[in-house]
Write a protein that holds these residues in place. Structure first.
Motif, PDB file in Angstrom:
ATOM      1  N   LEU A   1       0.853  -1.189   0.000  1.00 29.02           N
ATOM      2  CA  LEU A   1       0.000   0.000   0.000  1.00 29.02           C
ATOM      3  C   LEU A   1       0.887   1.236   0.000  1.00 29.02           C
ATOM      4  O   LEU A   1       1.441   1.621   1.021  1.00 29.02           O
ATOM      5  CB  LEU A   1      -0.930  -0.013   1.213  1.00 29.02           C
ATOM      6  CG  LEU A   1      -1.861  -1.227   1.293  1.00 29.02           C
ATOM      7  CD1 LEU A   1      -2.641  -1.207   2.591  1.00 29.02           C
ATOM      8  CD2 LEU A   1      -2.788  -1.272   0.095  1.00 29.02           C
ATOM      9  N   THR A   2       1.027   1.826  -1.163  1.00 27.99           N
ATOM     10  CA  THR A   2       1.970   2.931  -1.321  1.00 27.99           C
ATOM     11  C   THR A   2       1.339   4.294  -1.080  1.00 27.99           C
ATOM     12  O   THR A   2       2.043   5.277  -0.986  1.00 27.99           O
ATOM     13  CB  THR A   2       2.589   2.898  -2.732  1.00 27.99           C
ATOM     14  OG1 THR A   2       1.530   2.930  -3.701  1.00 27.99           O
ATOM     15  CG2 THR A   2       3.418   1.649  -2.926  1.00 27.99           C
ATOM     16  N   PHE A   3       0.027   4.351  -0.977  1.00 25.29           N
ATOM     17  CA  PHE A   3      -0.618   5.626  -0.708  1.00 25.29           C
ATOM     18  C   PHE A   3      -0.637   5.870   0.798  1.00 25.29           C
ATOM     19  O   PHE A   3      -0.360   4.981   1.593  1.00 25.29           O
ATOM     20  CB  PHE A   3      -2.020   5.691  -1.317  1.00 25.29           C
ATOM     21  CG  PHE A   3      -2.886   4.497  -1.002  1.00 25.29           C
ATOM     22  CD1 PHE A   3      -3.745   4.516   0.076  1.00 25.29           C
ATOM     23  CD2 PHE A   3      -2.842   3.360  -1.805  1.00 25.29           C
ATOM     24  CE1 PHE A   3      -4.538   3.427   0.370  1.00 25.29           C
ATOM     25  CE2 PHE A   3      -3.636   2.262  -1.512  1.00 25.29           C
ATOM     26  CZ  PHE A   3      -4.478   2.299  -0.423  1.00 25.29           C
ATOM     27  N   ASN A   4      -0.937   7.079   1.181  1.00 24.89           N
ATOM     28  CA  ASN A   4      -0.855   7.496   2.571  1.00 24.89           C
ATOM     29  C   ASN A   4      -2.023   6.937   3.383  1.00 24.89           C
ATOM     30  O   ASN A   4      -3.122   7.499   3.374  1.00 24.89           O
ATOM     31  CB  ASN A   4      -0.829   9.026   2.640  1.00 24.89           C
ATOM     32  CG  ASN A   4      -0.450   9.527   4.002  1.00 24.89           C
ATOM     33  OD1 ASN A   4       0.134   8.803   4.799  1.00 24.89           O
ATOM     34  ND2 ASN A   4      -0.789  10.767   4.282  1.00 24.89           N
ATOM     35  N   VAL A   5      -1.775   5.824   4.073  1.00 24.65           N
ATOM     36  CA  VAL A   5      -2.799   5.204   4.910  1.00 24.65           C
ATOM     37  C   VAL A   5      -2.201   4.826   6.258  1.00 24.65           C
ATOM     38  O   VAL A   5      -1.002   4.601   6.379  1.00 24.65           O
ATOM     39  CB  VAL A   5      -3.415   3.938   4.268  1.00 24.65           C
ATOM     40  CG1 VAL A   5      -4.177   4.258   3.015  1.00 24.65           C
ATOM     41  CG2 VAL A   5      -2.375   2.881   4.012  1.00 24.65           C
ATOM     42  N   ASN A   6      -3.074   4.746   7.219  1.00 29.12           N
ATOM     43  CA  ASN A   6      -2.708   4.244   8.531  1.00 29.12           C
ATOM     44  C   ASN A   6      -2.985   2.743   8.513  1.00 29.12           C
ATOM     45  O   ASN A   6      -4.090   2.328   8.176  1.00 29.12           O
ATOM     46  CB  ASN A   6      -3.562   4.951   9.590  1.00 29.12           C
ATOM     47  CG  ASN A   6      -3.202   4.541  10.989  1.00 29.12           C
ATOM     48  OD1 ASN A   6      -2.062   4.238  11.281  1.00 29.12           O
ATOM     49  ND2 ASN A   6      -4.195   4.543  11.855  1.00 29.12           N
ATOM     50  N   ILE A   7      -1.998   1.932   8.869  1.00 27.01           N
ATOM     51  CA  ILE A   7      -2.164   0.477   8.860  1.00 27.01           C
ATOM     52  C   ILE A   7      -2.193  -0.025  10.293  1.00 27.01           C
ATOM     53  O   ILE A   7      -1.293   0.268  11.085  1.00 27.01           O
ATOM     54  CB  ILE A   7      -1.053  -0.206   8.049  1.00 27.01           C
ATOM     55  CG1 ILE A   7      -1.168   0.236   6.588  1.00 27.01           C
ATOM     56  CG2 ILE A   7      -1.135  -1.722   8.188  1.00 27.01           C
ATOM     57  CD1 ILE A   7      -0.065  -0.225   5.702  1.00 27.01           C
ATOM     58  N   VAL A   8      -3.254  -0.778  10.611  1.00 30.01           N
ATOM     59  CA  VAL A   8      -3.450  -1.278  11.965  1.00 30.01           C
ATOM     60  C   VAL A   8      -3.689  -2.783  11.903  1.00 30.01           C
ATOM     61  O   VAL A   8      -4.609  -3.244  11.221  1.00 30.01           O
ATOM     62  CB  VAL A   8      -4.652  -0.590  12.650  1.00 30.01           C
ATOM     63  CG1 VAL A   8      -4.853  -1.139  14.061  1.00 30.01           C
ATOM     64  CG2 VAL A   8      -4.475   0.925  12.669  1.00 30.01           C
TER      65      VAL A   8
END
Length: 169
Positions: free
Chosen positions: A29-36
């Motif tokens: 996931l190269t876009f700006n996301v928060n990964i939880v």
């Protein structure tokens, strides 16, 4: 910020395969996301693997029903676009439906058994011989079914090894 959640476990008993598959997706996931990562059981090493990759980790209750409530409470306050990946043999249609109903989150299920019903937006099964027809009667009608080797999730390490082998030919 948009959030991508992963409901997955890893332990000595069940191994790390599902977790590593989810880590591969998260890293892609190269876009700006928060990964939880939402996990009930992790070894010290697998938790370190997640934190070393700068992923957030939330340790869930032992009870699957309490976990569902935890996840709903975590997702519900967010008005951002969110996705929940589920890679877990103990989670099925009822659990998924209740989370979907309470949160309206986009649910992506990763499965490799085709032995239980699911309620999700997309189902991914990368088994070589798996056909979408095997899932049609056990998923909701709106579910997009992605089956077969076109959907194998390879880690960057595997892809690099493959490129290195091709370069030596």
């Amino acid at each position: 910020m948009n959030t991508v959640f992963f409901r997955v476990d890893a332990s000595v008993e069940i191994g790390e395969g599902h977790l590593r598959r989810c880590i591969t997706i998260a890293k892609s996931l190269t876009f700006n996301v928060n990964i939880v990562f939402l996990c009930q059981s992790l070894t010290t090493a697998t938790k370190k693997l997640l934190t070393d990759n700068n992923f957030s980790v939330i340790v869930l209750e032992d009870n699957i029903h309490l976990q569902k409530k935890q996840i709903i409470n975590l997702i519900k306050p967010s008005s951002e676009l969110s996705i929940l990946f589920i890679d877990h043999y103990s989670i099925d249609k009822t659990w998924e439906y209740e989370v979907k109903l309470a949160t309206n989150i986009y649910i992506a299920v990763i499965d490799d058994l085709a032995n239980r019903s699911h309620y999700c937006d997309v189902l991914i099964d990368a088994n070589y011989f798996r056909k979408p027809e095997e899932y049609r009667s056990i998923v909701n009608s709106e579910c997009e079914i992605l089956c077969g080797i076109d959907y194998i999730i390879f880690s960057e390490q595997v892809l690099k090894s493959r490129r290195d082998l091709q370069d030596t030919k």
